[in-house]
Design an enzyme around this catalytic site. Structure first.
Site, PDB file in Angstrom:
ATOM      1  N   GLY A 105       0.823  -1.219   0.000  1.00 10.91           N
ATOM      2  CA  GLY A 105       0.000   0.000   0.000  1.00 10.91           C
ATOM      3  C   GLY A 105       0.854   1.264   0.000  1.00 10.91           C
ATOM      4  CD  GLU A 128       0.744  -5.775  -2.132  1.00 12.46           C
ATOM      5  OE1 GLU A 128       1.689  -6.068  -2.894  1.00 12.46           O
ATOM      6  OE2 GLU A 128       0.364  -4.602  -1.950  1.00 12.46           O
TER       7      GLU A 128
END
Ligand code: DAK
Length: 252
Positions: A105, A128
């Protein structure tokens, strides 16, 4: 406070402030960042934002401790994405000043900004895949648009680190700023923007972003309409008059 705001002349610096957690994005930090930016965005005296972290981390991504508690139903019903939709409606140009880690993020937050300046020790990545998920704040889409399918696939599928100079070479980073006093250099660049017409800055941002959403033909029509509309502004008269009179323009 999870985000420290400081106004220097016409530039607002938003410093992410969860250093013990490498500025991981939890609900509080996202709320403070986005509501602060929204407020300053309305102020006529603000011409540019800088979002930054600290020397170790710009932002290490979404807060994994917060995320692990959520199940599908919460993820689905909580409107997490709405924060980022609000972020993308901020009209004032936003510079990401990236020192240290910009992961997950954090990398996506940088890509949501309009210009990314990185120090030589910045490191980017979308790790991720190592957590059993995929990027969720636009990483698969924005990284692909910035660096192309082949590079985006390789970076996201491996989850590897992308050092600053490579990030600049492939087009993820606007520019790596070398030498000491990284933040002073970024501030100088932000302050240059604030000397320009604020309407023209916002119009430029909107028009370039339009290029990502439309065909070339539609984008050029949009650009032309925006260009014509700027002939309604005092700043267009001021900018062109100042050039002909060989003086520095004074934009409002
Ligand atoms: N979340 C929570 N805590 C984190 C964190 C994170 N992302 N990253 C680091 N920390 C915490 C560590 O747990 C540690 O806390 P303590 O153990 O001291 O309590 C502290 O920060 C320092 O970290 P390290 O000890 O790990 O520091 P190192 O220098 O050894 O390593 C590192 C630094 C950046 C390489 C490492 O911390 C790391 O790999 N961090 C995780 C990076 C990561 O996987 N990021 C991606 C997260 S997933 C969505 C919204 C958002 C997202 C998706 C969807 N929707 C709206 C749907 C985003 C997802 C992600 O970003």
């Amino acid at each position: 406070m999870n985000v420290l705001f400081e106004k220097i002349d016409r530039t607002v610096i938003a410093k992410l402030n969860r250093p013990k957690h490498l500025n991981a994005l939890n609900s509080d930090i996202m709320h403070e960042l986005i509501s602060g930016l929204q407020e300053y965005d309305k102020q006529p005296s603000v011409g540019c934002f800088i979002i930054t972290g600290n020397e170790k981390a710009f932002c290490a991504g979404a807060d994994i401790k917060e995320m692990i508690q959520k199940d599908f139903s919460e993820m689905f019903h909580e409107d997490y994405f709405s924060y980022w939709e609000i972020f993308s409606r901020i009209k004032t140009p936003i510079i990401a000043a990236v020192n240290g880690y910009a992961f997950g993020g954090g990398c996506e937050l940088a890509m949501l900004c309009d210009i990314i300046y990185a120090s030589e020790n910045a490191v980017f990545g979308q790790p991720e895949i190592k957590l059993g998920v995929i990027p969720g704040i636009g990483g698969t889409q924005r990284l692909t648009k910035l660096v192309g399918k082949s590079k985006a696939m390789e970076i996201i599928l491996t989850g590897r680190n992308v050092p600053a100079l490579e990030a600049e070479k492939i087009g993820l980073v606007s520019k790596v700023l070398t030498g000491p006093n990284f933040m002073d250099q970024v501030l100088e660049k932000a302050q240059l923007l604030t000397t320009y017409s604020k309407t023209a800055l916002k119009a430029t941002k909107e028009t370039i972003n339009q290029a990502l959403e439309s065909s070339l033909k539609d984008g050029i029509v949009f650009e032309r309409k925006v260009f014509h509309s700027l002939f309604h502004t005092e700043n267009q008269v001021e900018g062109m008059s100042a050039f002909l009179e060989k003086r520095i323009p004074k934009f409002n």
